[in-house]
Design a protein around this motif. Sequence first.
Motif, PDB file in Angstrom:
ATOM      1  N   ASP A 293       0.859  -1.194   0.000  1.00 48.90           N
ATOM      2  CA  ASP A 293       0.000   0.000   0.000  1.00 48.90           C
ATOM      3  C   ASP A 293       0.887   1.234   0.000  1.00 48.90           C
ATOM      4  OD1 ASP A 293      -2.327   1.396  -0.151  1.00 48.90           O
ATOM      5  OD2 ASP A 293      -2.954   1.052   1.920  1.00 48.90           O
ATOM      6  N   ALA A 294       1.825   1.248  -0.939  1.00 42.80           N
ATOM      7  CA  ALA A 294       2.890   2.252  -0.921  1.00 42.80           C
ATOM      8  C   ALA A 294       2.585   3.448  -1.814  1.00 42.80           C
ATOM      9  CB  ALA A 294       4.211   1.617  -1.335  1.00 42.80           C
ATOM     10  N   HIS A 295       1.304   3.832  -1.928  1.00 41.61           N
ATOM     11  CA  HIS A 295       1.029   5.008  -2.756  1.00 41.61           C
ATOM     12  C   HIS A 295       1.547   6.265  -2.037  1.00 41.61           C
ATOM     13  CE1 HIS A 295      -2.367   6.899  -0.596  1.00 41.61           C
ATOM     14  NE2 HIS A 295      -2.815   5.678  -0.359  1.00 41.61           N
ATOM     15  N   PRO A 296       1.887   7.307  -2.781  1.00 45.52           N
ATOM     16  CA  PRO A 296       2.567   8.469  -2.174  1.00 45.52           C
ATOM     17  C   PRO A 296       1.812   9.124  -1.031  1.00 45.52           C
ATOM     18  CG  PRO A 296       2.780   8.550  -4.555  1.00 45.52           C
ATOM     19  CD  PRO A 296       1.829   7.413  -4.250  1.00 45.52           C
ATOM     20  N   GLY A 297       0.481   9.042  -1.024  1.00 44.41           N
ATOM     21  CA  GLY A 297      -0.283   9.639   0.063  1.00 44.41           C
ATOM     22  C   GLY A 297      -0.072   8.972   1.397  1.00 44.41           C
ATOM     23  N   ASN A 298       0.545   7.794   1.412  1.00 41.21           N
ATOM     24  CA  ASN A 298       0.813   7.085   2.663  1.00 41.21           C
ATOM     25  C   ASN A 298       2.201   7.386   3.221  1.00 41.21           C
ATOM     26  OD1 ASN A 298      -1.652   5.842   3.017  1.00 41.21           O
ATOM     27  ND2 ASN A 298      -1.080   3.980   1.920  1.00 41.21           N
ATOM     28  N   PHE A 299       2.899   8.345   2.642  1.00 38.64           N
ATOM     29  CA  PHE A 299       4.209   8.763   3.145  1.00 38.64           C
ATOM     30  C   PHE A 299       4.117  10.154   3.768  1.00 38.64           C
ATOM     31  CE2 PHE A 299       5.361   5.605  -0.009  1.00 38.64           C
ATOM     32  CZ  PHE A 299       6.487   4.990   0.503  1.00 38.64           C
ATOM     33  N   ILE A 300       4.891  10.361   4.797  1.00 39.54           N
ATOM     34  CA  ILE A 300       5.126  11.692   5.358  1.00 39.54           C
ATOM     35  C   ILE A 300       6.619  11.957   5.271  1.00 39.54           C
ATOM     36  CG2 ILE A 300       5.113  13.085   7.462  1.00 39.54           C
ATOM     37  CD1 ILE A 300       2.551  11.680   8.275  1.00 39.54           C
ATOM     38  N   VAL A 301       6.970  13.137   4.779  1.00 41.60           N
ATOM     39  CA  VAL A 301       8.376  13.515   4.656  1.00 41.60           C
ATOM     40  C   VAL A 301       8.742  14.409   5.834  1.00 41.60           C
ATOM     41  CG1 VAL A 301      10.116  14.644   3.229  1.00 41.60           C
ATOM     42  CG2 VAL A 301       8.279  13.321   2.143  1.00 41.60           C
ATOM     43  N   GLN A 302       9.715  13.969   6.611  1.00 37.53           N
ATOM     44  CA  GLN A 302      10.135  14.707   7.803  1.00 37.53           C
ATOM     45  C   GLN A 302      11.010  15.899   7.422  1.00 37.53           C
ATOM     46  OE1 GLN A 302      11.721  11.046   9.806  1.00 37.53           O
ATOM     47  NE2 GLN A 302      10.307  11.632  11.444  1.00 37.53           N
ATOM     48  N   PRO A 303      11.221  16.825   8.358  1.00 35.04           N
ATOM     49  CA  PRO A 303      12.031  18.011   8.051  1.00 35.04           C
ATOM     50  C   PRO A 303      13.426  17.698   7.526  1.00 35.04           C
ATOM     51  CG  PRO A 303      10.808  18.367  10.079  1.00 35.04           C
ATOM     52  CD  PRO A 303      10.582  16.934   9.690  1.00 35.04           C
ATOM     53  N   ASP A 304      13.996  16.541   7.911  1.00 32.11           N
ATOM     54  CA  ASP A 304      15.334  16.185   7.433  1.00 32.11           C
ATOM     55  C   ASP A 304      15.303  15.505   6.059  1.00 32.11           C
ATOM     56  OD1 ASP A 304      14.311  13.696   8.030  1.00 32.11           O
ATOM     57  OD2 ASP A 304      15.891  13.125   9.440  1.00 32.11           O
ATOM     58  N   GLY A 305      14.106  15.399   5.464  1.00 29.44           N
ATOM     59  CA  GLY A 305      13.986  14.805   4.143  1.00 29.44           C
ATOM     60  C   GLY A 305      13.730  13.311   4.133  1.00 29.44           C
ATOM     61  N   ARG A 306      13.736  12.677   5.276  1.00 25.18           N
ATOM     62  CA  ARG A 306      13.474  11.237   5.356  1.00 25.18           C
ATOM     63  C   ARG A 306      11.990  10.972   5.155  1.00 25.18           C
ATOM     64  NH1 ARG A 306      15.552   6.504   8.090  1.00 25.18           N
ATOM     65  NH2 ARG A 306      17.466   7.688   8.428  1.00 25.18           N
ATOM     66  N   ALA A 307      11.650  10.005   4.302  1.00 21.39           N
ATOM     67  CA  ALA A 307      10.261   9.635   4.067  1.00 21.39           C
ATOM     68  C   ALA A 307       9.877   8.498   5.007  1.00 21.39           C
ATOM     69  CB  ALA A 307      10.056   9.213   2.621  1.00 21.39           C
ATOM     70  N   VAL A 308       8.695   8.625   5.605  1.00 19.42           N
ATOM     71  CA  VAL A 308       8.186   7.614   6.531  1.00 19.42           C
ATOM     72  C   VAL A 308       6.873   7.075   5.968  1.00 19.42           C
ATOM     73  CG1 VAL A 308       7.386   7.151   8.880  1.00 19.42           C
ATOM     74  CG2 VAL A 308       9.262   8.773   8.487  1.00 19.42           C
ATOM     75  N   LEU A 309       6.784   5.759   5.838  1.00 20.04           N
ATOM     76  CA  LEU A 309       5.581   5.094   5.357  1.00 20.04           C
ATOM     77  C   LEU A 309       4.688   4.824   6.562  1.00 20.04           C
ATOM     78  CD1 LEU A 309       4.018   3.722   3.056  1.00 20.04           C
ATOM     79  CD2 LEU A 309       5.376   1.671   3.466  1.00 20.04           C
ATOM     80  N   VAL A 310       3.528   5.483   6.609  1.00 18.65           N
ATOM     81  CA  VAL A 310       2.748   5.487   7.838  1.00 18.65           C
ATOM     82  C   VAL A 310       1.577   4.506   7.841  1.00 18.65           C
ATOM     83  CG1 VAL A 310       3.393   7.851   8.413  1.00 18.65           C
ATOM     84  CG2 VAL A 310       1.337   7.450   7.043  1.00 18.65           C
ATOM     85  N   ASP A 311       1.226   3.913   6.711  1.00 13.68           N
ATOM     86  CA  ASP A 311       0.096   2.991   6.651  1.00 13.68           C
ATOM     87  C   ASP A 311       0.610   1.592   6.333  1.00 13.68           C
ATOM     88  OD1 ASP A 311      -2.265   1.635   6.308  1.00 13.68           O
ATOM     89  OD2 ASP A 311      -3.274   3.291   5.314  1.00 13.68           O
ATOM     90  N   LEU A 312       0.494   0.682   7.290  1.00 10.61           N
ATOM     91  CA  LEU A 312       1.166  -0.615   7.159  1.00 10.61           C
ATOM     92  C   LEU A 312       0.220  -1.796   7.330  1.00 10.61           C
ATOM     93  CD1 LEU A 312       4.307   0.268   9.299  1.00 10.61           C
ATOM     94  CD2 LEU A 312       4.211   0.073   6.824  1.00 10.61           C
ATOM     95  N   GLU A 313      -1.059  -1.605   7.163  1.00 15.19           N
ATOM     96  CA  GLU A 313      -1.982  -2.686   7.496  1.00 15.19           C
ATOM     97  C   GLU A 313      -1.976  -3.847   6.504  1.00 15.19           C
ATOM     98  OE1 GLU A 313      -6.268  -2.219   6.858  1.00 15.19           O
ATOM     99  OE2 GLU A 313      -5.799  -0.218   6.104  1.00 15.19           O
ATOM    100  N   LYS A 314      -1.374  -3.686   5.325  1.00 17.17           N
ATOM    101  CA  LYS A 314      -1.451  -4.738   4.310  1.00 17.17           C
ATOM    102  C   LYS A 314      -0.089  -5.356   3.984  1.00 17.17           C
ATOM    103  CE  LYS A 314      -3.967  -2.245   1.382  1.00 17.17           C
ATOM    104  NZ  LYS A 314      -4.840  -1.840   0.267  1.00 17.17           N
ATOM    105  N   CYS A 315       0.883  -5.240   4.866  1.00 21.49           N
ATOM    106  CA  CYS A 315       2.196  -5.834   4.605  1.00 21.49           C
ATOM    107  C   CYS A 315       2.061  -7.336   4.337  1.00 21.49           C
ATOM    108  CB  CYS A 315       3.129  -5.621   5.791  1.00 21.49           C
ATOM    109  SG  CYS A 315       3.665  -3.922   6.049  1.00 21.49           S
ATOM    110  N   ARG A 316       3.009  -7.843   3.553  1.00 23.98           N
ATOM    111  CA  ARG A 316       3.042  -9.265   3.224  1.00 23.98           C
ATOM    112  C   ARG A 316       4.439  -9.605   2.733  1.00 23.98           C
ATOM    113  NH1 ARG A 316      -1.125  -9.679  -1.688  1.00 23.98           N
ATOM    114  NH2 ARG A 316      -2.398  -8.578  -0.160  1.00 23.98           N
ATOM    115  N   TYR A 317       4.695 -10.890   2.567  1.00 23.30           N
ATOM    116  CA  TYR A 317       5.954 -11.336   1.980  1.00 23.30           C
ATOM    117  C   TYR A 317       5.673 -11.656   0.514  1.00 23.30           C
ATOM    118  CZ  TYR A 317       7.658 -11.394   6.724  1.00 23.30           C
ATOM    119  OH  TYR A 317       8.022 -11.011   7.994  1.00 23.30           O
ATOM    120  N   ALA A 318       6.166 -10.787  -0.357  1.00 20.23           N
ATOM    121  CA  ALA A 318       5.899 -10.919  -1.786  1.00 20.23           C
ATOM    122  C   ALA A 318       7.026 -10.208  -2.538  1.00 20.23           C
ATOM    123  CB  ALA A 318       4.517 -10.376  -2.138  1.00 20.23           C
ATOM    124  N   TYR A 319       6.709  -9.568  -3.639  1.00 18.05           N
ATOM    125  CA  TYR A 319       7.730  -9.070  -4.548  1.00 18.05           C
ATOM    126  C   TYR A 319       7.842  -7.542  -4.479  1.00 18.05           C
ATOM    127  CZ  TYR A 319       6.684 -13.711  -6.320  1.00 18.05           C
ATOM    128  OH  TYR A 319       6.449 -15.052  -6.427  1.00 18.05           O
TER     129      TYR A 319
END
Length: 352
Positions: free
Chosen positions: A198-224
Amino acid sequence: MPISNDLSRRLRLALQAARHPAADRPLVPLPDKGLAHDHVRLEGTGWLARIPKQSQLGLSAQDNLDYQRACFERAAASGHTPALQGVLPPSEHLPRGALLVQSIEGRPARLPDDLPALSAALAALHARPLPEAASRAPLLNAADPLRALVQEIDAQAAHLGAAGLSVPVLTAIEGERQRLLACVLGTDRPARCLIAFDAHPGNFIVQPDGRAVLVDLEKCRYAYPGLDLAHATLYTSTTWDLDTQAVLSVDEVLGFYATWAGAVGPMAATARPWHGVLRRAMWLWSITWCAKWRALSVEAARTGADGEDWSSQRSEAALVDHVRNRVDHYLSPPVVAEVLDGFDLFERGLRA
């Protein structure tokens, strides 16, 4: 009582019942931006409550919380996801329970400028060591993730008839489904890893130091990993969220993939031949989800706390209107045709 006030009241009762130290903190509901969760900030604590509206994986209330807890715990070592503080179990106050997670300070992603930050975040997630098979539960870990994805697409495609799609769109979707099925019949597969799905750009927040944080993780899986790379850059993803809307050029998308490859390490070599296939597959998943939402959103909200519930009654009217606008756009013949043309350009670029 307004929905947000009732939500805060019920969350406070749940916190008090759990004797949580933040039970008396001010509670601030955040704008309704997602179909799967409400969010409430616990002022002065640095934490957010993620309160499920449904389970997108069709799980029971407790299993949904356990699954999401595992997502946050497994992804934490990447350094690009929020920390998990605790879990409020399902109760009379919160029938689906809640997760308490770190509140990430920052801004929405700006595309294309933040593409390198997004690729770095995904590379850090994908590069995590793959656990032994026995240790991957409860996260999805299909024997053949590609075949399992086809089955998910097929289940969503069962709603194509009820969605009222045009003949050109139905023909395009069926053509892509047949193309994907031909790939499934082969035996080669890329390396699998932990992915967000679920890695669409709206699920990221960019911190002041430029690091991107993926904040929505409910659909993680082991795949490709190619599924995440596609979801981060597909037209149906980059134009979904109002705060991050952008139309990426083929060169910008190829640059994103190249940056990820430079950061993720040896996995990149096995992933590259699959980028085109998985990009088309992720679009198929997304477009059939659009049809499913169109068909199911008109239904009344379900009683009970388990399983999926795409009823528009679960969300604020403004969010429902936005989703309907995006779904109608993505299911229109000109947009579908343009996306398919983009796949051809992308694949030619990969071969160049």
